[in-house]
Scaffold this motif. Structure first.
Motif, short mmCIF file in Angstrom:
data_model
loop_
_atom_site.label_atom_id
_atom_site.label_comp_id
_atom_site.label_asym_id
_atom_site.label_seq_id
_atom_site.Cartn_x
_atom_site.Cartn_y
_atom_site.Cartn_z
N LEU A 50 24.69 18.97 8.73
CA LEU A 50 25.80 18.68 7.82
C LEU A 50 26.61 17.49 8.34
N GLY A 51 26.85 16.51 7.47
CA GLY A 51 27.58 15.32 7.85
C GLY A 51 26.71 14.20 8.36
N GLN A 52 25.45 14.51 8.66
CA GLN A 52 24.54 13.46 9.10
C GLN A 52 23.94 12.75 7.89
N VAL A 53 23.20 11.69 8.14
CA VAL A 53 22.68 10.84 7.07
C VAL A 53 21.16 10.86 7.10
N ALA A 54 20.55 10.96 5.91
CA ALA A 54 19.09 10.95 5.82
C ALA A 54 18.55 9.57 6.18
N ARG A 55 17.55 9.53 7.04
CA ARG A 55 16.95 8.27 7.46
C ARG A 55 15.80 7.86 6.54
N ARG A 56 15.26 8.81 5.79
CA ARG A 56 14.12 8.56 4.91
C ARG A 56 14.21 9.50 3.71
N PRO A 57 13.42 9.28 2.67
CA PRO A 57 13.47 10.20 1.52
C PRO A 57 13.06 11.61 1.94
N LEU A 58 13.80 12.60 1.43
CA LEU A 58 13.49 14.00 1.71
C LEU A 58 13.14 14.67 0.39
N ALA A 59 11.93 15.23 0.34
CA ALA A 59 11.46 15.86 -0.90
C ALA A 59 12.14 17.19 -1.13
N ALA A 60 12.32 17.55 -2.39
CA ALA A 60 12.92 18.84 -2.73
C ALA A 60 12.06 19.98 -2.19
N GLY A 61 12.69 20.95 -1.56
CA GLY A 61 11.98 22.10 -1.01
C GLY A 61 11.41 21.90 0.37
N SER A 62 11.55 20.70 0.94
CA SER A 62 10.96 20.44 2.26
C SER A 62 11.92 20.85 3.37
N PRO A 63 11.40 21.45 4.46
CA PRO A 63 12.25 21.76 5.61
C PRO A 63 12.78 20.47 6.23
N LEU A 64 13.97 20.52 6.75
CA LEU A 64 14.55 19.35 7.40
C LEU A 64 14.10 19.30 8.85
N GLN A 65 13.83 18.08 9.33
CA GLN A 65 13.42 17.88 10.71
C GLN A 65 14.42 16.95 11.40
N ALA A 66 14.59 17.18 12.69
CA ALA A 66 15.63 16.47 13.44
C ALA A 66 15.48 14.96 13.36
N HIS A 67 14.24 14.46 13.34
CA HIS A 67 14.05 13.01 13.35
C HIS A 67 14.28 12.38 11.97
N GLN A 68 14.50 13.20 10.94
CA GLN A 68 14.70 12.69 9.59
C GLN A 68 16.16 12.36 9.29
N VAL A 69 17.05 12.74 10.19
CA VAL A 69 18.48 12.51 9.97
C VAL A 69 19.08 11.85 11.21
N GLN A 70 20.23 11.23 11.02
CA GLN A 70 20.93 10.62 12.14
C GLN A 70 22.43 10.73 11.90
N ALA A 71 23.19 10.57 12.96
CA ALA A 71 24.64 10.67 12.85
C ALA A 71 25.17 9.57 11.95
N ARG A 72 26.20 9.89 11.18
CA ARG A 72 26.83 8.89 10.32
C ARG A 72 27.45 7.81 11.20
N ALA A 73 27.20 6.56 10.82
CA ALA A 73 27.72 5.44 11.62
C ALA A 73 29.23 5.38 11.52
N LEU A 74 29.91 5.45 12.66
CA LEU A 74 31.35 5.30 12.72
C LEU A 74 31.74 3.89 13.12
N VAL A 75 30.73 3.16 13.59
CA VAL A 75 30.94 1.76 13.98
C VAL A 75 29.80 0.94 13.38
N GLU A 76 30.14 -0.19 12.75
CA GLU A 76 29.14 -1.07 12.17
C GLU A 76 29.02 -2.34 13.00
N ARG A 77 27.87 -2.96 12.93
CA ARG A 77 27.66 -4.22 13.65
C ARG A 77 28.61 -5.29 13.11
N GLY A 78 29.26 -5.99 14.03
CA GLY A 78 30.19 -7.04 13.65
C GLY A 78 31.59 -6.55 13.33
N GLN A 79 31.80 -5.24 13.39
CA GLN A 79 33.10 -4.66 13.06
C GLN A 79 34.08 -4.82 14.21
#
Length: 237
Positions: free
Chosen positions: A155-184
């Motif tokens: 919860l609160g993380q961001v999908a790194r790739r398309p996730l199909a309906a009904g598919s189990p979530l895997q740790a490598h498919q999501v990442q933490a929401r960026a709180l810092v952007e490049r050049g910011q």
């Protein structure tokens, strides 16, 4: 004409024969009983570990491939501590008071429990919220190795790739929401027992909470700091 003499085979007294058979059976089953005690200890250890995933647990412990002396004071442990106790598992057992002898057994662990899946198709870059997930129940050992079992982890993380309906979530498919952007423009904090200093800099790469990011200050000095909030980082002193 030759006389043939037929002798009946000699027989042991009934009591002596019974005693020999009993002794033979005892000796034949002694190693098995030692293995059974070892396997029972491993079974109890795995059951305790697997209960965190669900109450319906099925465990099959494979006996040692070689006949070995009894394992005194067995102390089971997981050979890969970070690996979830699901599916095929390798278990080490320290034997003896000082645990100097180590044996390894293989086991299969199945757990019927709940796990989150995508309620509908999720596009890359989408923040994972509770309404995007639904709960299913099944054998957790049949899920992918990196399957997420607790929706709170994503919860609160961001999908790194398309996730199909009904598919189990895997740790490598999501990442933490960026709180810092490049050049910011970011604020870098340094804090001690009796002081707190902040400096303004420019992030050279994006990062989520807890990630390490390089920051450049106006004097061209470079530091690596940890993301602690929106456009906020901290350096270790």
């Amino acid at each position: 004409m030759t006389d043939a003499t037929h002798r009946r085979p000699s027989r042991l007294p009934t009591r002596l024969l019974g005693a020999c058979l009993a002794l033979a059976l005892l000796l034949a089953h002694q190693p098995a009983r030692a293995d059974d005690a070892l396997m029972a200890g491993v079974h109890a250890f795995l059951y305790e570990q697997a209960q965190a995933h669900g109450e319906d647990v099925v465990i099959e412990v494979r006996p040692p491939s070689a006949r070995l002396p009894a394992c005194e004071a067995p102390q089971p442990f997981l050979t890969h501590a970070s690996q979830p106790v699901l599916g095929r598992v390798s278990v080490g057992v320290r034997c003896g008071a000082e645990g100097r002898q180590v044996r390894y057994l293989q086991a299969e662990v199945g757990v019927i429990g709940d796990y989150p899946v995508a309620a509908r198709e999720i596009a890359p870059g989408t923040a994972i919220t509770a309404d995007l997930l639904e709960t299913r129940r099944g054998d957790l050992s049949r899920l992918p190795r990196q399957a997420v079992l607790d929706e709170a982890e994503v919860l609160g993380q961001v999908a790194r790739r398309p996730l199909a309906a009904g598919s189990p979530l895997q740790a490598h498919q999501v990442q933490a929401r960026a709180l810092v952007e490049r050049g910011q423009k970011v604020t870098v904090e340094a804090q001690g027992p009796s002081f707190r200093v902040t400096r303004e800099g420019e992030a050279l790469e994006p990062g989520g909470e807890g990630e390490r990011v390089r920051v450049r200050f106006t004097n061209r000095e470079l530091v690596t700091a940890t993301v602690i909030g929106d456009a906020r980082l901290a350096v270790d002193l």
